[in-house]
Every structure is written in C-alpha cells, then in structure tokens.
Design a protein around this motif. Structure first.
Motif, short mmCIF file in Angstrom:
data_model
loop_
_atom_site.label_atom_id
_atom_site.label_comp_id
_atom_site.label_asym_id
_atom_site.label_seq_id
_atom_site.Cartn_x
_atom_site.Cartn_y
_atom_site.Cartn_z
N GLU A 143 0.60 -9.89 12.20
CA GLU A 143 -0.86 -9.44 12.60
C GLU A 143 -1.36 -9.24 11.50
O GLU A 143 -2.58 -9.57 11.22
CB GLU A 143 -0.69 -8.22 13.66
CG GLU A 143 -1.88 -8.18 14.21
CD GLU A 143 -1.73 -6.80 15.37
OE1 GLU A 143 -0.98 -6.81 16.14
OE2 GLU A 143 -2.54 -5.62 15.04
N GLY A 144 -0.94 -8.16 10.46
CA GLY A 144 -1.55 -7.89 9.38
C GLY A 144 -1.83 -9.09 8.24
O GLY A 144 -2.96 -9.21 7.76
N MET A 145 -0.93 -10.03 8.30
CA MET A 145 -1.17 -11.34 7.32
C MET A 145 -2.29 -12.10 7.98
O MET A 145 -2.97 -12.54 7.14
CB MET A 145 0.12 -12.06 7.26
CG MET A 145 1.25 -11.57 6.28
SD MET A 145 0.37 -11.56 4.63
CE MET A 145 -0.16 -12.98 4.25
N VAL A 146 -2.27 -12.17 9.11
CA VAL A 146 -3.48 -13.07 9.72
C VAL A 146 -4.76 -12.38 9.47
O VAL A 146 -5.74 -13.14 8.91
CB VAL A 146 -3.32 -12.98 11.55
CG1 VAL A 146 -4.63 -13.74 11.97
CG2 VAL A 146 -1.88 -13.75 11.60
N ALA A 147 -4.81 -11.16 9.70
CA ALA A 147 -6.22 -10.37 9.39
C ALA A 147 -6.42 -10.45 7.95
O ALA A 147 -7.64 -10.71 7.37
CB ALA A 147 -6.16 -8.72 9.88
N PHE A 148 -5.61 -10.32 6.93
CA PHE A 148 -5.64 -10.31 5.29
C PHE A 148 -6.33 -11.69 5.20
O PHE A 148 -7.24 -11.90 4.46
CB PHE A 148 -4.55 -9.92 4.52
CG PHE A 148 -4.10 -8.61 4.58
CD1 PHE A 148 -5.16 -7.47 4.57
CD2 PHE A 148 -2.90 -8.21 4.34
CE1 PHE A 148 -4.68 -6.21 4.71
CE2 PHE A 148 -2.56 -6.84 4.35
CZ PHE A 148 -3.38 -5.69 4.33
N CYS A 149 -5.53 -12.75 5.68
CA CYS A 149 -6.10 -14.21 5.53
C CYS A 149 -7.37 -14.39 5.76
O CYS A 149 -8.32 -15.15 5.11
CB CYS A 149 -4.91 -14.98 6.03
SG CYS A 149 -3.44 -15.25 5.15
N LYS A 150 -7.76 -13.57 6.96
CA LYS A 150 -9.09 -13.98 7.41
C LYS A 150 -10.30 -13.37 6.63
O LYS A 150 -11.50 -13.93 6.48
CB LYS A 150 -9.06 -13.47 8.80
CG LYS A 150 -9.60 -14.24 10.07
CD LYS A 150 -10.06 -13.67 11.11
CE LYS A 150 -9.07 -13.91 12.31
NZ LYS A 150 -9.00 -12.95 13.21
N ASP A 151 -9.77 -12.37 5.88
CA ASP A 151 -10.77 -11.43 5.11
C ASP A 151 -11.17 -12.00 3.74
O ASP A 151 -11.69 -11.46 3.05
CB ASP A 151 -10.47 -10.16 5.04
CG ASP A 151 -10.74 -9.39 6.46
OD1 ASP A 151 -11.52 -10.02 7.37
OD2 ASP A 151 -10.20 -8.30 6.68
N ILE A 152 -10.27 -13.08 3.41
CA ILE A 152 -10.42 -13.59 1.88
C ILE A 152 -11.82 -14.22 1.66
O ILE A 152 -12.37 -15.05 2.23
CB ILE A 152 -9.35 -14.64 1.61
CG1 ILE A 152 -7.82 -13.99 2.01
CG2 ILE A 152 -9.34 -15.33 0.18
CD1 ILE A 152 -6.81 -14.99 1.84
N VAL A 153 -12.41 -13.42 0.57
CA VAL A 153 -13.81 -14.07 0.20
C VAL A 153 -13.79 -15.05 -0.80
O VAL A 153 -12.57 -14.87 -1.75
CB VAL A 153 -14.75 -12.74 -0.16
CG1 VAL A 153 -15.16 -11.94 1.07
CG2 VAL A 153 -14.19 -12.00 -1.11
N PRO A 154 -14.50 -16.08 -0.94
CA PRO A 154 -14.30 -16.97 -2.22
C PRO A 154 -14.32 -16.15 -3.43
O PRO A 154 -13.68 -16.78 -4.44
CB PRO A 154 -15.87 -17.91 -1.89
CG PRO A 154 -16.36 -17.62 -0.71
CD PRO A 154 -15.65 -16.16 -0.12
#
Ligand code: G3P
Length: 277
Positions: free
Chosen positions: A257-268
């Motif tokens: 769950e944490g990985m999914v959230a981190f991956c979603k928050d990656i900014v360019p």
C-alpha cells in the motif's frame, strides 16, 4: 542470525541466493527426493553427482549440509568421509549431516553411533551438522562429541504439541513460543519440559552460552515467518528456512500500500533528477 535455505531444489537455491541474504544450504534425504522427482518430471536428465556439484557452486563459500543415509557408526563414518572427499574440493563448503541417534527403535543398540561418528569425523577436520535434535540434552551430547552445528527441529516439536492438545491446525500454523494449554486439563502441553519448538531452540542457546560451547544452534523445521523471528529473538545462530517461508518473510500488505502511494506521488522534477537504471 544467519539464514540458510532448507532445500535441494537448484532453481529455488539460485533464486534465494540472488536475493543476497542466504548464508548456506541444508539438505536431507527427503529434500533430495523432492528435487529428484521435480527433475524427473521436467524431463531434465542429470547425474546426482553433477547436481550436487552445481548446488555447491551456487553456495560459494557458504556451508552446504549433505546427509548420510547409514544408521551405524561404520556406515555413517564411511559415508561422511566419502561425501567430504568427493565434494569438498568443488567449493570447500561441505558439512556432513549426521543424526544424533540413528536408532530406528527406542533404546536401539546403535543409539550412540551418531555420537561416535560425529567424534571420528570432527576429529578428522570434517564439519558436522547434527540433525533430528528434539531435546536440549541431545544438543549437549552432540556439541560434546565435536559437532559444528546442532539442528533442533522446531516445527516438528510444534506438530507433536498440537497433537497433544488435539489441535487440527495445519503444520504451517503458528504455535506460540510460550506454549498452549490443554483445554481439558488446563496444563501447558509439553514434551520433556519443552513447550514449543522455539522453546527448544531457546533452551539449547542458553545451555551453549552458559557453558561456552563452540557449536552453532541451527534452528530447523521452520514453518512460518513468526517462528523464524522468534528463533532470532531466542538467539539462534542460524535458521534454515524453506524457500516459500523466506518468500513470506518479505511480505506485508501495508508495504505494498505504501509503495503504491509513493509511486503515485512522484513529481517530474524529482523523477528527472534520478538515473533510470
Ligand atoms: O531442516 C529440517 C527440515 O527439512 C525438516 O522440516 O518441515 O519436514 O519438519 P519439516
């Protein structure tokens, strides 16, 4: 605590070593049987000798236990010497596995033959892993005979205690370190004062520490991640763990769950900074 893989399956061994956390291999006749059946089913023909050599190469400088199949001092000693002479040149990592008591009936006249073989082989400089340890007393005798490792079978003690309390839980299920009470008598289920497989490991660790034995406690017959954790807490030097259980040890749904959230928050801006790999 070191982690060994309890397997003779070359594919599993290769994969587990690639994770960078494996410190050795343990095999036994049942694990070799499983691996041979898998090989036959896949149609891959290979000689047993080549197969073992490949296993030793994958292990590199980490120890690999190969078990004798004899049940007398004479046969176990001869087989231990043969295993060492035949295979140790491959990677210098062979450990000979000897049962603490090779008798196949209680009170057998050959019940001390394991200790005698351990003494002879260890005096010849061959490292010994003593298997089928179910009491701290057996571990003490094996260490005195010169063993490098003792292997208490934690999961099989739990199997026995589950039977005592009439539990139908499967063999992979967790049995608490502090034991469990029998519903009818209200007493803790125990075997010779041992209330769980982890308790067996812990008592052996204590004895070896008190008496400063130079013999490593190799917790075996590990069935679930929590048991592996408790063996580490109890001070086991090593736990030998099946492939599937090592795999389970990395899992937690909150990590995913944490990985999914981190991956979603990656900014360019941040993504462009880092190499793509
Ligand atoms: O290392 C000993 C181990 O292979 C025995 O495991 O699960 O058959 O009790 P298990």
């Amino acid at each position: 605590m070191k982690i060994f893989i309890d397997s003779a399956d070359l594919a599993q061994i290769r994969e587990a070593f690639s994770w960078g956390i494996v410190d050795g291999i343990t095999t036994n006749p049942s694990l070799i049987k499983k691996a041979v059946e898998k090989l036959k089913a896949s149609g891959e023909g290979t000689s047993m000798k080549d197969y073992i050599c490949r296993m030793l190469e994958v292990a590199g400088d980490t120890p690999v236990s190969l078990e004798v199949i004899g049940t007398t001092e004479k046969t176990m000693t001869a087989q231990g010497q043969w295993l060492y002479e035949t295979f140790n040149h491959v990677a210098g990592n062979v450990v000979v596995k000897i049962p603490v008591n090779p008798g196949t009936t209680a009170g057998s006249s050959t019940r001390y033959d394991g200790l005698k073989s351990i003494r002879t082989l260890s005096q010849a400089g061959i490292p010994i892993n003593t298997t089928l340890i179910f009491t701290p007393e057996q571990a003490l005798l094996a260490a005195k005979a010169g063993a490098t490792f003792v292997s208490p079978f934690a999961g099989r003690i739990d199997d026995h205690l589950r039977k005592v309390v009439g539990s139908t839980a499967g063999k992979e299920s967790y049995w608490p370190r502090e034991g469990q009470k029998d519903a009818q008598s209200g007493h803790s289920a125990e075997d010779n004062g041992i209330v769980s497989g982890v308790d067996l490991v812990a008592q052996i660790v204590d004895i070896f520490q008190v008496h400063d034995f130079d013999c490593e406690v190799l917790a075996a017959s590990i069935r679930n991640p929590r048991q592996a954790r408790e063996c580490a807490l109890a001070g086991a030097d090593i736990a030998t763990i099946p492939f599937e259980v090592i795999r389970e040890m990395i899992e937690h749904p909150k990590t995913v769950e944490g990985m999914v959230a981190f991956c979603k928050d990656i900014v360019p801006e941040y993504e462009n900074l880092l190499p793509k790999g």
